[in-house]
Design an enzyme around this catalytic site. Sequence first.
Site, PDB file in Angstrom:
ATOM      1  N   LYS A  87      -9.939   4.872   9.850  1.00 54.36           N
ATOM      2  CA  LYS A  87     -10.196   4.535   8.446  1.00 54.36           C
ATOM      3  C   LYS A  87     -10.133   3.015   8.346  1.00 54.36           C
ATOM      4  O   LYS A  87      -9.054   2.434   8.331  1.00 54.36           O
ATOM      5  CB  LYS A  87      -9.155   5.206   7.542  1.00 54.36           C
ATOM      6  CG  LYS A  87      -9.402   4.972   6.070  1.00 54.36           C
ATOM      7  CD  LYS A  87      -8.448   5.820   5.242  1.00 54.36           C
ATOM      8  CE  LYS A  87      -8.666   5.679   3.758  1.00 54.36           C
ATOM      9  NZ  LYS A  87      -8.597   4.321   3.257  1.00 54.36           N
ATOM     10  N   LYS A 137     -12.658  14.998   9.486  1.00 55.64           N
ATOM     11  CA  LYS A 137     -13.743  15.623   8.710  1.00 55.64           C
ATOM     12  C   LYS A 137     -14.204  16.902   9.395  1.00 55.64           C
ATOM     13  O   LYS A 137     -14.127  17.000  10.632  1.00 55.64           O
ATOM     14  CB  LYS A 137     -14.959  14.683   8.642  1.00 55.64           C
ATOM     15  CG  LYS A 137     -14.680  13.345   8.002  1.00 55.64           C
ATOM     16  CD  LYS A 137     -15.879  12.392   8.114  1.00 55.64           C
ATOM     17  CE  LYS A 137     -15.511  11.041   7.518  1.00 55.64           C
ATOM     18  NZ  LYS A 137     -16.504   9.994   7.762  1.00 55.64           N
ATOM     19  N   SER A 173     -14.430   8.781  -2.806  1.00 52.14           N
ATOM     20  CA  SER A 173     -13.273   8.281  -2.074  1.00 52.14           C
ATOM     21  C   SER A 173     -12.737   9.405  -1.173  1.00 52.14           C
ATOM     22  O   SER A 173     -13.442  10.391  -0.930  1.00 52.14           O
ATOM     23  CB  SER A 173     -12.236   7.836  -3.100  1.00 52.14           C
ATOM     24  OG  SER A 173     -11.177   7.207  -2.450  1.00 52.14           O
ATOM     25  N   ARG A 218     -19.180   0.106  -4.022  1.00 50.65           N
ATOM     26  CA  ARG A 218     -18.888   1.456  -4.518  1.00 50.65           C
ATOM     27  C   ARG A 218     -18.784   1.505  -6.040  1.00 50.65           C
ATOM     28  O   ARG A 218     -19.213   2.454  -6.672  1.00 50.65           O
ATOM     29  CB  ARG A 218     -17.589   1.986  -3.901  1.00 50.65           C
ATOM     30  CG  ARG A 218     -17.281   3.388  -4.428  1.00 50.65           C
ATOM     31  CD  ARG A 218     -16.183   4.039  -3.689  1.00 50.65           C
ATOM     32  NE  ARG A 218     -14.940   3.306  -3.797  1.00 50.65           N
ATOM     33  CZ  ARG A 218     -13.850   3.609  -3.141  1.00 50.65           C
ATOM     34  NH1 ARG A 218     -13.854   4.630  -2.327  1.00 50.65           N
ATOM     35  NH2 ARG A 218     -12.753   2.909  -3.298  1.00 50.65           N
ATOM     36  N   ASP A 272       0.889   4.179  -2.798  1.00 46.94           N
ATOM     37  CA  ASP A 272       0.609   5.594  -2.530  1.00 46.94           C
ATOM     38  C   ASP A 272       1.725   6.468  -3.076  1.00 46.94           C
ATOM     39  O   ASP A 272       1.485   7.531  -3.658  1.00 46.94           O
ATOM     40  CB  ASP A 272       0.466   5.832  -1.023  1.00 46.94           C
ATOM     41  CG  ASP A 272      -0.879   5.340  -0.483  1.00 46.94           C
ATOM     42  OD1 ASP A 272      -1.799   5.154  -1.290  1.00 46.94           O
ATOM     43  OD2 ASP A 272      -0.984   5.135   0.739  1.00 46.94           O
ATOM     44  N   ASP A 301       0.809  -1.224   0.000  1.00 50.64           N
ATOM     45  CA  ASP A 301       0.000   0.000   0.000  1.00 50.64           C
ATOM     46  C   ASP A 301       0.838   1.268   0.000  1.00 50.64           C
ATOM     47  O   ASP A 301       0.538   2.233  -0.700  1.00 50.64           O
ATOM     48  CB  ASP A 301      -0.915   0.029   1.239  1.00 50.64           C
ATOM     49  CG  ASP A 301      -2.074  -0.925   1.091  1.00 50.64           C
ATOM     50  OD1 ASP A 301      -2.147  -1.603   0.047  1.00 50.64           O
ATOM     51  OD2 ASP A 301      -2.883  -0.993   2.026  1.00 50.64           O
TER      52      ASP A 301
HETATM   53  S1  IVH Z   1     -15.527   9.085   4.564  1.00 50.52           S
HETATM   54  C1  IVH Z   1     -17.633  11.321   1.162  1.00 50.52           C
HETATM   55  N1  IVH Z   1     -14.742   7.719   6.683  1.00 50.52           N
HETATM   56  O1  IVH Z   1     -11.832   4.813   2.744  1.00 50.52           O
HETATM   57  C2  IVH Z   1     -17.077  10.562   2.329  1.00 50.52           C
HETATM   58  N2  IVH Z   1     -14.315   6.764   4.542  1.00 50.52           N
HETATM   59  O2  IVH Z   1      -9.744   5.428   0.762  1.00 50.52           O
HETATM   60  C3  IVH Z   1     -15.978   9.671   1.959  1.00 50.52           C
HETATM   61  N3  IVH Z   1     -13.228   4.568   4.637  1.00 50.52           N
HETATM   62  O3  IVH Z   1     -13.964   5.482   0.028  1.00 50.52           O
HETATM   63  C4  IVH Z   1     -15.670   8.597   2.883  1.00 50.52           C
HETATM   64  N4  IVH Z   1     -13.147   4.374   6.834  1.00 50.52           N
HETATM   65  O4  IVH Z   1     -14.627   3.531   1.640  1.00 50.52           O
HETATM   66  C5  IVH Z   1     -14.808   7.748   5.340  1.00 50.52           C
HETATM   67  N5  IVH Z   1     -14.154   6.617   8.650  1.00 50.52           N
HETATM   68  C6  IVH Z   1     -14.207   6.640   7.317  1.00 50.52           C
HETATM   69  C7  IVH Z   1     -13.711   5.588   6.541  1.00 50.52           C
HETATM   70  C8  IVH Z   1     -13.775   5.698   5.137  1.00 50.52           C
HETATM   71  C9  IVH Z   1     -12.864   3.782   5.669  1.00 50.52           C
HETATM   72  C10 IVH Z   1     -13.017   4.204   3.218  1.00 50.52           C
HETATM   73  C11 IVH Z   1     -14.124   4.659   2.299  1.00 50.52           C
HETATM   74  C12 IVH Z   1     -13.430   5.562   1.307  1.00 50.52           C
HETATM   75  C13 IVH Z   1     -12.028   5.032   1.354  1.00 50.52           C
HETATM   76  C14 IVH Z   1     -11.015   6.017   0.802  1.00 50.52           C
END
Ligand code: IVH
Length: 372
Positions: free
Chosen positions: A125, A302, A91, A146, A47, A43
């Site tokens: 995450k 966020k 994403s 997705r 990146d 990974d």
């Molecule tokens: S927020 C519009 N929060 O990570 C909001 N994503 O690499 C976008 N993911 O596509 C997503 N944990 O599938 C969000 N706490 C978290 C997350 C999360 C895992 C995933 C999600 C996203 C991907 C991006």
Amino acid sequence: MTTSTAVEAQFRMSDRTEYEAALQRLREASQAYYGDGDSALDDASYDRLRLAVLAWEGENPTEVSAESPTGLVADGAAPAGDVAHTTRLLSLDNVFDAEGLVAWGASVQRRLGRAPEGGFTVEPKIDGAAVAARYRAGRLVQIITRGDGSHGEDVSHVIGQIDGLPERLAGAATVEVRGEVAFTQEQFETANEVRTAHGAQVFANPRNGAAGTLRAKDRPYRLRMTFWAYGVVELDGESFLPAGCTHAEALAAVAAAGVRTTADSPAGLRVVADLAEAQQRVYEIAGMRAELPVGIDGVVVKLDDTAEQQSAGFGTRFPYWAIAVKLPAVERQTVLQDVVWEVGRTGVLAPTAILAPVEIDGSTVTRATLLL
Ligand code: IVH
């Protein structure tokens, strides 16, 4: 917004031929990531290669390939299905350190025209596969992957197989929850025992196991997985959320309905006042990583205030109001047993290290492709 660090210098490319070769490596690695999981790139290297491609595209805007995967959700590799998403399932953009988080904060401030006032949320995450789960009148009626962000695959056959995603909500709500499906470490071990008993290959790692399990329709056995919601959207014009609620309150409403959220994970969801506190929490979650029951590959920060989220807005691939702080690749030591020459998937002869088996973040690693 993407930051560039010294560590990616090893992937820097100097001409169009090297750029095209890098695009090909990116495509192969992301197809493996969303497919069989047998990627030659870990990974962190993925990146870095992606950052180097973005840097080259930034410096050579007239040379950017129309087929570059960098402009696509999931780098264009996730299989798209035929179910239209309610709103695009996006994403996240990544940063890799505290400086990156500060730079993201500055970009948010520029977009808002002032400093954010509603604070930030910090949550793990989860390293799994994104899905949208639709509830109508309190019943779980559809699960969608997705895909390319606009359309996903219907994987409703896994209904009843996912902890945290009940078939019935506490009330009769119509709503779509979005989140990550993953195997916990315990579920992953059970899954591999079940697969071994059925003569199937063990999963390479929990993330690929979860993505494959979501899409597998004809297995003679069922494997339990777990869901964590990180977002919610209204469905069929039905209101679900309290007016003007924050991101943390939205997830609390989802939890009250009976769905597991990132707030229920051991790393939890914190509301913090500023990015210094957010960074502190990133360090704390990073420190818990090895003890967490599920794999995480970063921490998501966020804007908590949904009105501020709307003002910050969305790009084509990710929202500007959220950022993933990626955690460094897990490092382990092992014994080099041999080096053999093998023809890789691109048809090029490459040296492969044969290693004493070592567990790295849920995967048992016995071989590594060596870069020349
Ligand atoms: S927020 C519009 N929060 O990570 C909001 N994503 O690499 C976008 N993911 O596509 C997503 N944990 O599938 C969000 N706490 C978290 C997350 C999360 C895992 C995933 C999600 C996203 C991907 C991006």
